[in-house]
Design a protein around this motif. Structure first.
Motif, PDB file in Angstrom:
ATOM      1  N   VAL A  25     -89.706   6.759 -65.154  1.00 50.71           N
ATOM      2  CA  VAL A  25     -88.381   6.732 -65.778  1.00 50.71           C
ATOM      3  C   VAL A  25     -87.305   7.342 -64.877  1.00 50.71           C
ATOM      4  O   VAL A  25     -86.114   7.233 -65.176  1.00 50.71           O
ATOM      5  N   SER A  26     -87.716   7.990 -63.783  1.00 51.62           N
ATOM      6  CA  SER A  26     -86.755   8.576 -62.851  1.00 51.62           C
ATOM      7  C   SER A  26     -86.244   7.579 -61.824  1.00 51.62           C
ATOM      8  O   SER A  26     -85.161   7.755 -61.256  1.00 51.62           O
ATOM      9  N   ARG A  27     -87.016   6.539 -61.578  1.00 48.82           N
ATOM     10  CA  ARG A  27     -86.720   5.653 -60.451  1.00 48.82           C
ATOM     11  C   ARG A  27     -85.364   4.949 -60.519  1.00 48.82           C
ATOM     12  O   ARG A  27     -84.702   4.802 -59.491  1.00 48.82           O
ATOM     13  N   PRO A  28     -84.887   4.514 -61.697  1.00 48.52           N
ATOM     14  CA  PRO A  28     -83.571   3.860 -61.714  1.00 48.52           C
ATOM     15  C   PRO A  28     -82.439   4.742 -61.185  1.00 48.52           C
ATOM     16  O   PRO A  28     -81.465   4.234 -60.619  1.00 48.52           O
ATOM     17  N   GLY A  29     -82.542   6.065 -61.363  1.00 50.95           N
ATOM     18  CA  GLY A  29     -81.484   6.965 -60.880  1.00 50.95           C
ATOM     19  C   GLY A  29     -81.981   7.894 -59.791  1.00 50.95           C
ATOM     20  O   GLY A  29     -81.517   9.035 -59.673  1.00 50.95           O
ATOM     21  N   LEU A  30     -82.922   7.401 -58.980  1.00 50.53           N
ATOM     22  CA  LEU A  30     -83.581   8.257 -57.998  1.00 50.53           C
ATOM     23  C   LEU A  30     -82.610   8.847 -56.974  1.00 50.53           C
ATOM     24  O   LEU A  30     -82.739  10.007 -56.573  1.00 50.53           O
ATOM     25  N   ARG A  31     -81.607   8.068 -56.563  1.00 54.61           N
ATOM     26  CA  ARG A  31     -80.644   8.581 -55.568  1.00 54.61           C
ATOM     27  C   ARG A  31     -79.905   9.798 -56.112  1.00 54.61           C
ATOM     28  O   ARG A  31     -79.650  10.766 -55.387  1.00 54.61           O
ATOM     29  N   LEU A  32     -79.546   9.738 -57.383  1.00 53.07           N
ATOM     30  CA  LEU A  32     -78.860  10.875 -57.995  1.00 53.07           C
ATOM     31  C   LEU A  32     -79.787  12.084 -58.053  1.00 53.07           C
ATOM     32  O   LEU A  32     -79.357  13.222 -57.829  1.00 53.07           O
ATOM     33  N   GLY A  33     -81.069  11.836 -58.344  1.00 54.30           N
ATOM     34  CA  GLY A  33     -82.030  12.923 -58.384  1.00 54.30           C
ATOM     35  C   GLY A  33     -82.206  13.567 -57.016  1.00 54.30           C
ATOM     36  O   GLY A  33     -82.237  14.800 -56.905  1.00 54.30           O
ATOM     37  N   ILE A  34     -82.305  12.749 -55.983  1.00 55.13           N
ATOM     38  CA  ILE A  34     -82.457  13.273 -54.616  1.00 55.13           C
ATOM     39  C   ILE A  34     -81.229  14.092 -54.230  1.00 55.13           C
ATOM     40  O   ILE A  34     -81.338  15.162 -53.620  1.00 55.13           O
ATOM     41  N   THR A  35     -80.056  13.596 -54.611  1.00 54.02           N
ATOM     42  CA  THR A  35     -78.821  14.331 -54.330  1.00 54.02           C
ATOM     43  C   THR A  35     -78.837  15.690 -55.023  1.00 54.02           C
ATOM     44  O   THR A  35     -78.457  16.711 -54.428  1.00 54.02           O
ATOM     45  N   GLY A  36     -79.279  15.694 -56.282  1.00 55.99           N
ATOM     46  CA  GLY A  36     -79.358  16.944 -57.016  1.00 55.99           C
ATOM     47  C   GLY A  36     -80.292  17.939 -56.352  1.00 55.99           C
ATOM     48  O   GLY A  36     -79.968  19.134 -56.218  1.00 55.99           O
ATOM     49  N   PHE A  37     -81.466  17.471 -55.895  1.00 58.25           N
ATOM     50  CA  PHE A  37     -82.416  18.354 -55.229  1.00 58.25           C
ATOM     51  C   PHE A  37     -81.882  18.838 -53.879  1.00 58.25           C
ATOM     52  O   PHE A  37     -82.088  19.998 -53.510  1.00 58.25           O
TER      53      PHE A  37
END
Length: 520
Positions: A25-37
């Motif tokens: 369920v994370s994959r559609p917004g993965l770029r945003l997640g990577i940016t957050g990390f």
């Protein structure tokens, strides 16, 4: 996420383990997640560098006082501290803005995927479960994924990185103090993992009992009319109280274990931090470390002390969220009992000829009691057939089998020469209009309930269908007319009115095959 992306995501197999589900369920917004990390990493680096800057300021000030250096170094390090603080705060906020979009996307994707999946379960699946319990399990899994994603970003990853950087800075001053800090982590982390695993089963029990309370609530409220008619309120309150007591007792067990873990952590952290403090103080008294080094280590220890004491709570939070997801997925993601066969084609119902060829059927837990055995029946196009029999004789089951809500034990059902087991379920049900025994109405307007038979129907077509079902007259007498909300399951309407709305919906659908599950 676009509709196309949503459909693509839903068509993929949904993993049934929490971490794989979170990744899914994370994959559609993965770029945003990577940016957050990424920006969380920068924020922790800047934050952990603060005590080092303190050290340089104090050492520079001490040298300035003794005349070994000018005060310029103090100003320079002081200005750098302000810059680092600004960069740290900015990094946290960028991590927050990108992370919130990623986390909320995780929740939305989880809800959409699980709702789409559970909607494809068989009729038996829903018959054996409370609607409230199913909804609760979807909520547990989806909200658990949200909490786990948020926790990974800001509650788990960031503290771990902070501990690593703290160890590096301590090692730059004293290897002995660094070894003590490493020993603290070696003792604390494995023991907390062990204790958290022991607590996991209690968390799972609590989640299940919380689901039971939700299911009981929905069941009682949905049937409140029966509760009042049969004077069952006292019984319902007592039963509900018993369910709540079980939930509370299980919550006390898992929470109590959490508190004892905190007691253990307090003792261990206090012992090791005292050892680190007195060892560095000893080295300072012998001139091996500076005052700045002493201040840096104490500041570092104070900044990570909370993380060390509550490392058990952090792990418990992870285990609890993990358990919530697991408890939800375990029931929602059961294999579908009825699926389209590979390469299933669309049904072409051009006449509506129905054939039952040696059809046999028995419910799953009653294999020795067949409802139908080698039934042969042909219903010709345009023919009207009525089924008469005692309650439980199989009339509604006959309808359910034609709609492929259950799989046959033997034989086949054909519509215009096409086996319903070899066509898509949607195309099969598109060719059949049903007026059920109990009118199934949504808590929406009368217009929306009628138009559910055909979403592209015009206002004139909706009204015409209502007139054919003899519903138009009573609808126009309502204060809001066709915009009247019917209430949950249509409770604002009488039984006959609900039935006429259901008939109007079936007429509007205008399918080749019409089924009236209750002829009266």
């Amino acid at each position: 996420m676009s509709d196309i992306e949503t459909k693509k995501q839903q068509n993929k197999a949904i993993p049934n383990t929490p971490l794989r589900f979170l990744w899914y369920v994370s994959r559609p917004g993965l770029r945003l997640g990577i940016t957050g990390f990424f920006f969380a990493t920068l924020a922790v680096v800047f934050s952990s560098s603060g005590p080092y800057v303190y050290k340089r300021i104090i050492d520079a000030a001490q040298m300035a006082v003794t005349g070994k250096a000018t005060i310029d170094a103090v100003w320079w390090w002081g200005a750098l501290y302000i810059v680092i603080t600004m960069l740290m705060l900015a990094s946290w906020r960028i991590s927050g803005f990108s992370g919130m979009r990623w986390v909320t996307g995780v929740t939305a994707t989880a809800y959409n995927a699980l709702f789409a999946y559970v909607s494809k379960h068989s009729h038996s699946y829903f018959s054996n479960r409370f609607a409230g319990s199913i909804s609760s399990k979807i909520g547990h899994a989806s909200n658990g994924a949200e909490n786990l994603a948020e926790g990974l970003l800001w509650n788990y990853y960031s503290p771990v990185l902070s501990l690593i950087l703290t160890g590096i800075y301590i090692a730059s001053v004293s290897r002995f103090a660094a070894l003590l800090f490493l020993a603290l982590l070696v003792v604390l982390i494995p023991s907390n993992i062990f204790l958290a695993k022991r607590r996991r089963k209690y968390v799972t029990i609590y989640s299940q009992r919380a689901t039971d309370v939700t299911g009981h609530t929905v069941d009682s409220i949905t049937n409140i009319a029966a509760v009042r008619q049969f004077v069952g309120l006292a019984h319902e309150i007592t039963a509900f109280g018993e369910a709540v007591d079980l939930m509370r007792s299980s919550d006390l067990k898992q929470w109590g274990m959490s508190e004892w873990i905190l007691v253990y952590n307090n003792i261990i952290v206090t012992i090791f931090e005292a050892g680190i403090f007195f060892s560095v103080l000893y080295f300072w008294s012998h001139g091996q470390v500076s005052v700045g080094d002493l201040v840096m280590i104490m500041t570092l220890l104070m900044s990570v002390m909370g993380s060390l004491i509550f490392i058990g709570s952090t792990m418990n939070g992870f285990i609890r969220r993990y358990g919530e997801i697991q408890e939800g997925l375990s029931d929602v993601l059961l294999p579908h009992e009825i699926v389209d066969v590979p390469g299933a084609r669309e049904l072409e119902a051009y006449e509506g000829n129905i054939e039952f060829q040696r059809m046999s059927f028995a419910y799953g837990d009653q294999k020795d009691r067949e409802v139908f055995s080698s039934l042969d029946l042909t219903i010709k196009p345009g023919q009207r057939v009525g089924l008469v029999g005692t309650s439980g004789a199989g009339k509604s089951t006959f309808v359910s089998l034609l709609l492929r809500q259950h799989e046959l034990s033997g034989g086949s059902i054909l519509i215009d020469g096409q086996s319903i087991a070899e066509v898509t379920q949607d195309s099969l049900r598109e060719a059949i209009a049903v007026v059920p025994q109990e009118p199934l109405l949504f808590h929406r307007s009368i217009r929306e309930n009628i138009a559910y038979g055909r979403s592209d129907a015009t206002e004139e077509e909706i009204i015409e269908a209502a007139k054919m079902a003899q519903a138009h007259d009573f609808v126009t007498l309502l204060s809001a007319g066709y915009d009247t909300l019917v209430g949950e399951r249509g409770v604002k309407l009488s039984g006959g009115q609900r039935q006429r709305i259901a008939i109007a919906r079936a007429m509007l659908k205008d399918a080749p095959i019409l089924i009236l599950d209750e002829a009266t």
